[in-house]
Design a protein around this motif. Structure first.
Motif, mmCIF file in Angstrom:
data_model
loop_
_atom_site.group_PDB
_atom_site.id
_atom_site.type_symbol
_atom_site.label_atom_id
_atom_site.label_comp_id
_atom_site.label_asym_id
_atom_site.label_seq_id
_atom_site.Cartn_x
_atom_site.Cartn_y
_atom_site.Cartn_z
ATOM 1 N N ASP A 141 -80.654 48.307 5.715
ATOM 2 C CA ASP A 141 -81.705 47.926 4.783
ATOM 3 C C ASP A 141 -83.029 48.564 5.176
ATOM 4 O OD1 ASP A 141 -80.019 46.372 3.242
ATOM 5 O OD2 ASP A 141 -80.343 44.598 4.461
ATOM 6 N N HIS A 142 -83.248 48.675 6.493
ATOM 7 C CA HIS A 142 -84.476 49.317 6.972
ATOM 8 C C HIS A 142 -84.509 50.777 6.552
ATOM 9 C CE1 HIS A 142 -86.753 51.629 10.065
ATOM 10 N NE2 HIS A 142 -87.649 50.712 9.786
ATOM 11 N N VAL A 143 -83.383 51.484 6.698
ATOM 12 C CA VAL A 143 -83.310 52.882 6.293
ATOM 13 C C VAL A 143 -83.558 53.009 4.791
ATOM 14 C CG1 VAL A 143 -81.818 54.907 6.110
ATOM 15 C CG2 VAL A 143 -81.764 53.510 8.174
ATOM 16 N N MET A 144 -82.963 52.109 4.002
ATOM 17 C CA MET A 144 -83.168 52.140 2.556
ATOM 18 C C MET A 144 -84.630 51.896 2.209
ATOM 19 S SD MET A 144 -81.206 50.032 -0.500
ATOM 20 C CE MET A 144 -79.723 51.041 -0.443
ATOM 21 N N CYS A 145 -85.263 50.983 2.931
ATOM 22 C CA CYS A 145 -86.680 50.693 2.704
ATOM 23 C C CYS A 145 -87.533 51.934 2.968
ATOM 24 C CB CYS A 145 -87.120 49.531 3.594
ATOM 25 S SG CYS A 145 -88.908 49.241 3.599
ATOM 26 N N VAL A 146 -87.259 52.612 4.081
ATOM 27 C CA VAL A 146 -88.037 53.807 4.433
ATOM 28 C C VAL A 146 -87.832 54.900 3.392
ATOM 29 C CG1 VAL A 146 -88.369 55.621 6.144
ATOM 30 C CG2 VAL A 146 -88.032 53.268 6.899
ATOM 31 N N GLN A 147 -86.576 55.116 2.977
ATOM 32 C CA GLN A 147 -86.313 56.121 1.949
ATOM 33 C C GLN A 147 -87.023 55.764 0.640
ATOM 34 O OE1 GLN A 147 -84.935 58.993 1.973
ATOM 35 N NE2 GLN A 147 -83.830 59.067 3.921
ATOM 36 N N HIS A 148 -87.034 54.483 0.312
ATOM 37 C CA HIS A 148 -87.698 54.004 -0.906
ATOM 38 C C HIS A 148 -89.183 54.356 -0.887
ATOM 39 C CE1 HIS A 148 -88.141 51.024 -4.282
ATOM 40 N NE2 HIS A 148 -89.378 50.985 -3.813
ATOM 41 N N GLU A 149 -89.856 54.030 0.210
ATOM 42 C CA GLU A 149 -91.292 54.292 0.288
ATOM 43 C C GLU A 149 -91.584 55.793 0.372
ATOM 44 O OE1 GLU A 149 -93.050 51.863 -0.475
ATOM 45 O OE2 GLU A 149 -91.526 50.335 -0.155
ATOM 46 N N ALA A 150 -90.694 56.544 1.021
ATOM 47 C CA ALA A 150 -90.866 58.001 1.066
ATOM 48 C C ALA A 150 -90.755 58.593 -0.336
ATOM 49 C CB ALA A 150 -89.827 58.624 1.997
ATOM 50 N N GLY A 151 -89.874 58.024 -1.166
ATOM 51 C CA GLY A 151 -89.768 58.487 -2.547
ATOM 52 C C GLY A 151 -91.058 58.268 -3.315
ATOM 53 N N HIS A 152 -91.665 57.085 -3.161
ATOM 54 C CA HIS A 152 -92.968 56.830 -3.785
ATOM 55 C C HIS A 152 -94.001 57.852 -3.313
ATOM 56 C CE1 HIS A 152 -91.981 53.119 -5.778
ATOM 57 N NE2 HIS A 152 -91.794 52.417 -4.672
ATOM 58 N N PHE A 153 -94.101 58.003 -2.002
ATOM 59 C CA PHE A 153 -95.129 58.853 -1.388
ATOM 60 C C PHE A 153 -94.986 60.298 -1.866
ATOM 61 C CE2 PHE A 153 -97.912 59.079 2.530
ATOM 62 C CZ PHE A 153 -98.224 60.430 2.439
ATOM 63 N N LEU A 154 -93.770 60.838 -1.793
ATOM 64 C CA LEU A 154 -93.561 62.244 -2.118
ATOM 65 C C LEU A 154 -93.812 62.531 -3.592
ATOM 66 C CD1 LEU A 154 -92.700 65.050 -1.209
ATOM 67 C CD2 LEU A 154 -90.319 64.388 -1.611
ATOM 68 N N VAL A 155 -93.269 61.697 -4.472
ATOM 69 C CA VAL A 155 -93.479 61.918 -5.909
ATOM 70 C C VAL A 155 -94.968 61.820 -6.235
ATOM 71 C CG1 VAL A 155 -93.045 60.997 -8.219
ATOM 72 C CG2 VAL A 155 -91.175 61.152 -6.572
ATOM 73 N N GLY A 156 -95.642 60.817 -5.677
ATOM 74 C CA GLY A 156 -97.073 60.683 -5.926
ATOM 75 C C GLY A 156 -97.845 61.903 -5.476
ATOM 76 N N TYR A 157 -97.577 62.352 -4.266
ATOM 77 C CA TYR A 157 -98.310 63.508 -3.725
ATOM 78 C C TYR A 157 -98.084 64.757 -4.578
ATOM 79 C CZ TYR A 157 -99.856 67.191 -0.604
ATOM 80 O OH TYR A 157 -100.491 68.285 -0.080
ATOM 81 N N LEU A 158 -96.840 65.040 -4.926
ATOM 82 C CA LEU A 158 -96.541 66.247 -5.689
ATOM 83 C C LEU A 158 -97.087 66.182 -7.113
ATOM 84 C CD1 LEU A 158 -92.877 66.942 -4.507
ATOM 85 C CD2 LEU A 158 -94.961 68.129 -3.803
ATOM 86 N N LEU A 159 -97.331 64.964 -7.612
ATOM 87 C CA LEU A 159 -97.924 64.811 -8.947
ATOM 88 C C LEU A 159 -99.451 64.699 -8.888
ATOM 89 C CD1 LEU A 159 -95.410 62.391 -10.714
ATOM 90 C CD2 LEU A 159 -95.649 64.865 -11.016
ATOM 91 N N GLY A 160 -100.019 64.790 -7.688
ATOM 92 C CA GLY A 160 -101.476 64.772 -7.565
ATOM 93 C C GLY A 160 -102.078 63.392 -7.453
ATOM 94 N N VAL A 161 -101.295 62.418 -6.974
ATOM 95 C CA VAL A 161 -101.797 61.062 -6.755
ATOM 96 C C VAL A 161 -101.862 60.839 -5.249
ATOM 97 C CG1 VAL A 161 -101.535 58.628 -7.310
ATOM 98 C CG2 VAL A 161 -100.609 60.359 -8.869
#
Length: 320
Positions: A141-161
């Motif tokens: 669950d910890h690994v899934m949590c980290v992947q989840h937040e990394a998905g938010h972070f990466l998509v936001g950054y690449l979209l200019g947020v």
């Protein structure tokens, strides 16, 4: 050991991906630029730590597209707005139809979360709090949590947020029985305070009534699209990493509240969400290596600036 690379469930890099020979010389030439970028990002970290978020955003924008700057921030190629399925991507020369089952699973997770929201007095966030510590494999669950937040972070950054800060629980806390939880806070989504303040009644959701069409003008189309994709970034990362996603999602509840607050009909909202799901998946598929390395950095608690630097290093030999 915090995270094993195997536990991240990312595909191994392809042979020949890393530079050799003359490419190594070019990499050395680029080294001063990387040093300048890291120095600039340290300054961004200092400004963020003081809560001067608008100044931090200004600094990041100055680095966009410049030597020693940031080539990834806001540079993601996006799916045309008319596209709402993976099959339609073929018309523009893109074929990722092998991900159709993941897209279907992702859309099912969204639908399930919305249906729960409509039929239950408790919010999905309340449900998440009630089931903390109930999973058998806390480390997974910890690994899934980290992947989840990394998905938010990466998509936001690449979209200019710009991410302002993030948090993920460490694996030691997870092993002690604390439910793994995380969050990424972005600059530019301040309208959420007004949405929350409106205190929209759930019966408006179930009846399909418009909440307030005049609210549409409060968020630009581009800002709304970025918001939807960033929110779905976590869910998409879970499906890409594990092939599924457990439970219900407070991100979806937030997404639904915003669309209703803006007065979208069910049909309009459905089209928006489908496009955002396809767009988000296409971004994360192109940048799997960046997502994996970012997740490792976030699990170690690296600064926002360091996480951005890792993304940029990974993008150097990839198409954005």
């Amino acid at each position: 050991m915090l995270l094993q690379s195997g536990s991240l469930r990312c595909s191994p890099p392809l042979r020949g991906q890393f530079p050799a020979g003359g490419a190594l010389v070019r990499a050395r030439i680029k080294e001063p630029e990387a040093t300048r970028r890291r120095n600039a990002l340290r300054r961004v970290d200092r400004v963020l730590s003081k809560g001067n978020y608008k100044i931090a955003l200004s600094l990041v924008r100055r680095l966009q597209g410049k030597p020693g700057g940031l080539r990834g921030f806001g540079a993601a190629k996006q799916v045309p707005r008319r596209i709402s399925s993976l099959d339609e991507l073929k018309t523009i020369g893109v074929d990722i139809t092998s991900l159709q089952s993941l897209l279907d699973s992702m859309l099912n997770s969204i639908e399930r979360s919305i249906e729960f929201q409509l039929s239950n007095e408790n919010s999905i966030l309340d449900l998440e709090n009630l089931i903390k510590g109930s999973y058998e494999s806390v480390c997974e669950d910890h690994v899934m949590c980290v992947q989840h937040e990394a998905g938010h972070f990466l998509v936001g950054y690449l979209l200019g947020v710009l991410p302002k800060w993030y948090k993920v629980s460490n694996v030691e806390a997870a092993r002690k029985g604390n439910y793994p939880a995380g969050k990424v806070e972005f600059l530019g989504f301040e309208f959420l305070r007004e949405v929350d303040g409106a205190n929209i009644l759930r019966r408006n959701f179930s009846s399909g009534k418009l909440c307030n069409r005049t609210n549409k003008g409060k968020i630009s189309t581009n800002a709304l699209n970025r918001f939807l994709c960033v929110l779905l970034g976590g869910l998409a990362a879970e499906h890409l990493s594990f092939g599924y996603s457990e439970g219900l999602h407070s991100d979806v509840e937030k997404l639904n509240r915003v669309l209703k607050w803006l007065g979208f009909t069910e049909s309009e909202a459905d089209c928006r969400v489908k496009w955002a799901a396809v767009n988000t998946l296409s971004i994360l598929v192109r940048h799997e290596e960046a997502r994996c390395k970012l997740a490792e950095a976030m699990a170690l608690g690296r600064s926002v600036g360091t996480c951005i630097d890792i993304i940029e290093d990974t993008l150097n030999d990839n198409e954005i």
